[in-house]
Design an enzyme around this catalytic site. Structure first.
Site, PDB file in Angstrom:
ATOM      1  N   LYS A 189       9.311 -34.063  -6.113  1.00 53.75           N
ATOM      2  CA  LYS A 189       9.355 -32.579  -5.703  1.00 53.75           C
ATOM      3  C   LYS A 189       9.413 -31.764  -6.719  1.00 53.75           C
ATOM      4  CE  LYS A 189      11.492 -33.360  -1.229  1.00 53.75           C
ATOM      5  NZ  LYS A 189      11.456 -35.036  -0.991  1.00 53.75           N
ATOM      6  N   GLU A 238       8.019 -40.932   7.097  1.00 53.19           N
ATOM      7  CA  GLU A 238       9.595 -40.531   7.260  1.00 53.19           C
ATOM      8  C   GLU A 238       9.595 -39.444   8.287  1.00 53.19           C
ATOM      9  OE1 GLU A 238      10.985 -37.387   5.062  1.00 53.19           O
ATOM     10  OE2 GLU A 238       9.487 -37.301   3.526  1.00 53.19           O
TER      11      GLU A 238
END
Length: 281
Positions: A139, A9
């Site tokens: 996360k 990414e």
């Protein structure tokens, strides 16, 4: 044997880390993939075009600032308007699959925020795209239990790499068990091929970071950062970068160091899985 490729990414380049650390890490990720024998393909939008593999000049320009953040809901508009953007997990998953890349390495996926309710597009993208994503779990700022429940509901295959519990990004362990475990890249590749043959969506291979931070300590920092965000009225797309910045401050930069480590470890594991997969197909 087809060429083993690993998608990377670019949101980490445009929004994840400060300059010039962002550029240094992005280049190190590509080098880590090459060292393992695979080809890195960092994905981004550059002046209204999808780039699958970036030149050094394009990486420098994206790292310097001013780029947008592309997820699925604004991807078409950004392309139509000729914009440059870093791609989130959701956008990278979609674009990697369009370009025939079956393995993607990232740091952590988005998921369900505790309060107010906010769910990342990463989860739906994983559920409908047959790709293997290597990450260190959701996360740390997320509601891990709710995120795991959503992954189950959406039918995403969650597989621990040499672990029976869900990694929590900065922490290699959490209280939450994962439904399956593999211990080699070849085993992970076989799970992916089975999932694809069954017409299922993505496989989330969760890789615990080495030398991570204690889960309980990170949870306290996340709670404090959440209170700060609530007081300052931070929400929506501004919330995740705000919380990660506050975690860096509260930990005296320790979360940044762990973040860099897990990104590199995930890139290496993704390359090994891509090599195993190329040998099986």
């Amino acid at each position: 044997m087809r060429e083993p490729r690993v998608a990377l990414e670019s949101a980490v380049l445009t929004h994840g880390l400060p300059y010039p650390l962002n550029l240094e890490v992005a280049l190190a990720l590509e080098e880590a993939v090459r060292e393992e024998g695979a080809t890195p393909k960092t994905i981004a939008l550059v002046r209204g075009e999808v780039r699958v593999g970036l030149s050094p000049e394009e990486m420098e320009a994206l790292a310097a600032g001013g780029a947008e953040k592309a997820s699925l809901w604004n991807l078409a508009a950004l392309l139509a308007q000729g914009r440059s953007a870093g791609t989130t997990v959701a956008a990278t998953v979609h674009l990697a699959h369009l370009h025939g890349i079956p393995v993607f390495a990232t740091g952590g996926i988005g998921g369900v925020h505790p309060e107010p309710y906010d769910e990342s597009a990463d989860l739906v993208a994983l559920s409908r795209t047959p790709i293997l994503v290597v990450s260190s779990g959701p996360k740390a700022i997320l509601d891990l239990r709710a995120t795991l429940e959503r992954l189950e509901t959406l039918g995403v295959s969650v597989v621990g790499y040499r672990t029976d519990r869900l990694p929590a990004f900065f922490s290699p362990d959490s209280p939450f068990p994962v439904p399956a475990r593999v211990d080699t890249p070849m085993e992970a590749a076989r799970v992916y091929l089975r999932a694809r043959a069954l017409g299922l969506g993505g496989v989330l291979l969760v890789n615990p970071v080495s030398q991570g931070l204690p889960y309980e300590q990170v949870a306290l920092w996340v709670e404090e950062a959440g209170r700060m965000a609530a007081r300052e009225g931070v929400f929506g797309k501004a919330l995740t970068p705000y919380l990660l910045r506050k975690l860096s401050e509260l930990s005296s930069g320790e979360t940044d160091r762990v973040n860099r480590r897990l990104l590199l470890e995930n890139a290496r594991l993704a390359a090994r899985v891509a090599l195993a997969l190329a040998g099986l197909e």
